[in-house]
Structures are given as C-alpha cells and as structure tokens.
Scaffold this motif. Sequence first.
Motif, PDB file in Angstrom:
ATOM      1  N   SER A  76      27.029  24.341 -52.439  1.00  6.81           N
ATOM      2  CA  SER A  76      25.963  23.958 -51.810  1.00  6.81           C
ATOM      3  C   SER A  76      25.170  24.965 -52.963  1.00  6.81           C
ATOM      4  O   SER A  76      23.580  24.796 -53.079  1.00  6.81           O
ATOM      5  CB  SER A  76      26.049  24.905 -50.910  1.00  6.81           C
ATOM      6  OG  SER A  76      26.573  26.259 -51.180  1.00  6.81           O
ATOM      7  N   ASP A  85      13.952  18.508 -40.016  1.00  5.83           N
ATOM      8  CA  ASP A  85      14.684  18.445 -41.174  1.00  5.83           C
ATOM      9  C   ASP A  85      16.203  17.863 -41.200  1.00  5.83           C
ATOM     10  O   ASP A  85      16.617  18.943 -41.018  1.00  5.83           O
ATOM     11  CB  ASP A  85      14.479  18.580 -42.916  1.00  5.83           C
ATOM     12  CG  ASP A  85      15.317  18.058 -43.694  1.00  5.83           C
ATOM     13  OD1 ASP A  85      15.679  16.859 -43.671  1.00  5.83           O
ATOM     14  OD2 ASP A  85      15.020  18.845 -44.850  1.00  5.83           O
ATOM     15  N   GLY A 100      19.914  17.327 -41.437  1.00  4.36           N
ATOM     16  CA  GLY A 100      21.118  17.179 -42.723  1.00  4.36           C
ATOM     17  C   GLY A 100      19.825  17.487 -44.020  1.00  4.36           C
ATOM     18  O   GLY A 100      20.005  17.162 -44.916  1.00  4.36           O
ATOM     19  N   CYS A 101      19.672  18.970 -43.250  1.00  2.00           N
ATOM     20  CA  CYS A 101      18.455  19.870 -44.944  1.00  2.00           C
ATOM     21  C   CYS A 101      19.307  20.189 -46.026  1.00  2.00           C
ATOM     22  O   CYS A 101      18.603  20.484 -46.525  1.00  2.00           O
ATOM     23  CB  CYS A 101      17.828  20.949 -44.297  1.00  2.00           C
ATOM     24  SG  CYS A 101      19.041  22.118 -43.247  1.00  2.00           S
ATOM     25  N   GLY A 102      20.914  20.180 -45.789  1.00  2.00           N
ATOM     26  CA  GLY A 102      21.026  20.747 -46.875  1.00  2.00           C
ATOM     27  C   GLY A 102      20.922  22.068 -47.504  1.00  2.00           C
ATOM     28  O   GLY A 102      20.769  22.909 -46.346  1.00  2.00           O
ATOM     29  N   THR A 134      13.448  20.342 -47.026  1.00  2.00           N
ATOM     30  CA  THR A 134      12.780  20.877 -45.743  1.00  2.00           C
ATOM     31  C   THR A 134      11.690  21.769 -46.770  1.00  2.00           C
ATOM     32  O   THR A 134      10.542  21.353 -45.525  1.00  2.00           O
ATOM     33  CB  THR A 134      13.670  22.363 -45.083  1.00  2.00           C
ATOM     34  OG1 THR A 134      14.586  21.479 -45.145  1.00  2.00           O
ATOM     35  CG2 THR A 134      13.003  22.571 -44.072  1.00  2.00           C
ATOM     36  N   ASP A 139      21.782  21.348 -40.158  1.00  2.00           N
ATOM     37  CA  ASP A 139      22.379  21.203 -41.190  1.00  2.00           C
ATOM     38  C   ASP A 139      23.847  21.880 -40.220  1.00  2.00           C
ATOM     39  O   ASP A 139      24.141  22.870 -40.455  1.00  2.00           O
ATOM     40  CB  ASP A 139      22.512  21.066 -42.378  1.00  2.00           C
ATOM     41  CG  ASP A 139      23.630  20.618 -43.460  1.00  2.00           C
ATOM     42  OD1 ASP A 139      22.531  19.896 -43.850  1.00  2.00           O
ATOM     43  OD2 ASP A 139      24.481  20.857 -43.680  1.00  2.00           O
ATOM     44  N   SER A 157      27.000  21.708 -42.271  1.00  2.00           N
ATOM     45  CA  SER A 157      27.228  23.113 -43.104  1.00  2.00           C
ATOM     46  C   SER A 157      26.610  24.558 -43.108  1.00  2.00           C
ATOM     47  O   SER A 157      25.411  24.350 -43.845  1.00  2.00           O
ATOM     48  CB  SER A 157      27.350  22.594 -44.684  1.00  2.00           C
ATOM     49  OG  SER A 157      27.494  23.354 -45.478  1.00  2.00           O
ATOM     50  N   MET A 178      25.601  25.361 -46.589  1.00  2.00           N
ATOM     51  CA  MET A 178      23.886  24.748 -47.412  1.00  2.00           C
ATOM     52  C   MET A 178      22.777  25.572 -46.620  1.00  2.00           C
ATOM     53  O   MET A 178      21.837  26.026 -46.970  1.00  2.00           O
ATOM     54  CB  MET A 178      24.465  23.400 -46.926  1.00  2.00           C
ATOM     55  CG  MET A 178      24.987  22.868 -47.462  1.00  2.00           C
ATOM     56  SD  MET A 178      24.383  22.317 -48.928  1.00  2.00           S
ATOM     57  CE  MET A 178      25.570  20.805 -49.462  1.00  2.00           C
ATOM     58  N   ILE A 179      23.512  26.631 -45.023  1.00  2.00           N
ATOM     59  CA  ILE A 179      22.453  26.091 -44.700  1.00  2.00           C
ATOM     60  C   ILE A 179      21.590  28.067 -45.118  1.00  2.00           C
ATOM     61  O   ILE A 179      20.235  28.893 -45.693  1.00  2.00           O
ATOM     62  CB  ILE A 179      22.316  26.840 -43.044  1.00  2.00           C
ATOM     63  CG1 ILE A 179      22.411  25.590 -42.846  1.00  2.00           C
ATOM     64  CG2 ILE A 179      21.749  28.197 -42.442  1.00  2.00           C
ATOM     65  CD1 ILE A 179      21.091  24.870 -42.164  1.00  2.00           C
ATOM     66  N   TYR A 228      15.727  27.664 -40.288  1.00  2.00           N
ATOM     67  CA  TYR A 228      16.812  27.042 -40.300  1.00  2.00           C
ATOM     68  C   TYR A 228      17.895  27.336 -39.113  1.00  2.00           C
ATOM     69  O   TYR A 228      18.235  28.060 -38.666  1.00  2.00           O
ATOM     70  CB  TYR A 228      17.602  27.473 -41.216  1.00  2.00           C
ATOM     71  CG  TYR A 228      16.587  26.766 -42.960  1.00  2.00           C
ATOM     72  CD1 TYR A 228      16.769  24.978 -43.034  1.00  2.00           C
ATOM     73  CD2 TYR A 228      15.807  27.496 -43.813  1.00  2.00           C
ATOM     74  CE1 TYR A 228      15.943  24.992 -44.123  1.00  2.00           C
ATOM     75  CE2 TYR A 228      15.371  27.192 -44.236  1.00  2.00           C
ATOM     76  CZ  TYR A 228      15.552  25.654 -45.441  1.00  2.00           C
ATOM     77  OH  TYR A 228      14.506  24.981 -45.762  1.00  2.00           O
ATOM     78  N   TYR A 287      24.255  19.375 -35.566  1.00  2.00           N
ATOM     79  CA  TYR A 287      24.491  17.972 -35.984  1.00  2.00           C
ATOM     80  C   TYR A 287      22.949  17.324 -35.558  1.00  2.00           C
ATOM     81  O   TYR A 287      22.299  18.017 -34.529  1.00  2.00           O
ATOM     82  CB  TYR A 287      25.554  17.831 -34.861  1.00  2.00           C
ATOM     83  CG  TYR A 287      26.812  18.621 -35.287  1.00  2.00           C
ATOM     84  CD1 TYR A 287      27.399  17.289 -36.757  1.00  2.00           C
ATOM     85  CD2 TYR A 287      27.313  19.179 -34.855  1.00  2.00           C
ATOM     86  CE1 TYR A 287      28.143  17.950 -37.513  1.00  2.00           C
ATOM     87  CE2 TYR A 287      28.560  19.783 -36.186  1.00  2.00           C
ATOM     88  CZ  TYR A 287      29.340  19.207 -36.965  1.00  2.00           C
ATOM     89  OH  TYR A 287      30.419  19.539 -37.575  1.00  2.00           O
TER      90      TYR A 287
END
Length: 82
Positions: free
Chosen positions: A3, A33, A35-37, A42, A56, A58, A61-62, A73, A77
Amino acid sequence: MISKHYAAYRPPLHKMILERMLTPGTSFLSGLDIGCGTGISTIALSQYCRKTYGVDPSEAMINQAMSNGLIEYNVGYGDNLK
C-alpha cells in the motif's frame, strides 16, 4: 508495504482524465470511488464533489488513504453498499 508503494508511485491519471472530461465549474453533491486503494483517484474526484466516499476491501490501503477533509473512507466491498 504494497500500500505504501502503491500510494507513492501511482501516476495522477485520474486527475488528468477528470480535467479533460468535465467542464470547469462542474460540481456534484457526492462522489463514490469503489476500489479506492490509497485514495489517489478519490482526491481527484473530490475536487468536483461536496462530499466524496472511498471504499476498498483492503484495510492497509484505507490506512494509507490521503484525505482533504471532504472524503470519508471505509473498508468494504462495492457489491454490498447501501
């Protein structure tokens, strides 16, 4: 680790696409967004929205996601949003 690299080396393509596709002054009440990673897209989207949401699956990632005060955030899913 992934990440951190994702956030550091991802090019700003979404900002360039949005600038090209939307006319200056375009504004939306909200943006999403999925799957914003780490939030690079975003952040770009938030320039056109009063409130922007990034989702997201993950948590890593968030945790790396960048914010500007206009973004919320969440870990999750896109197929079960309400």
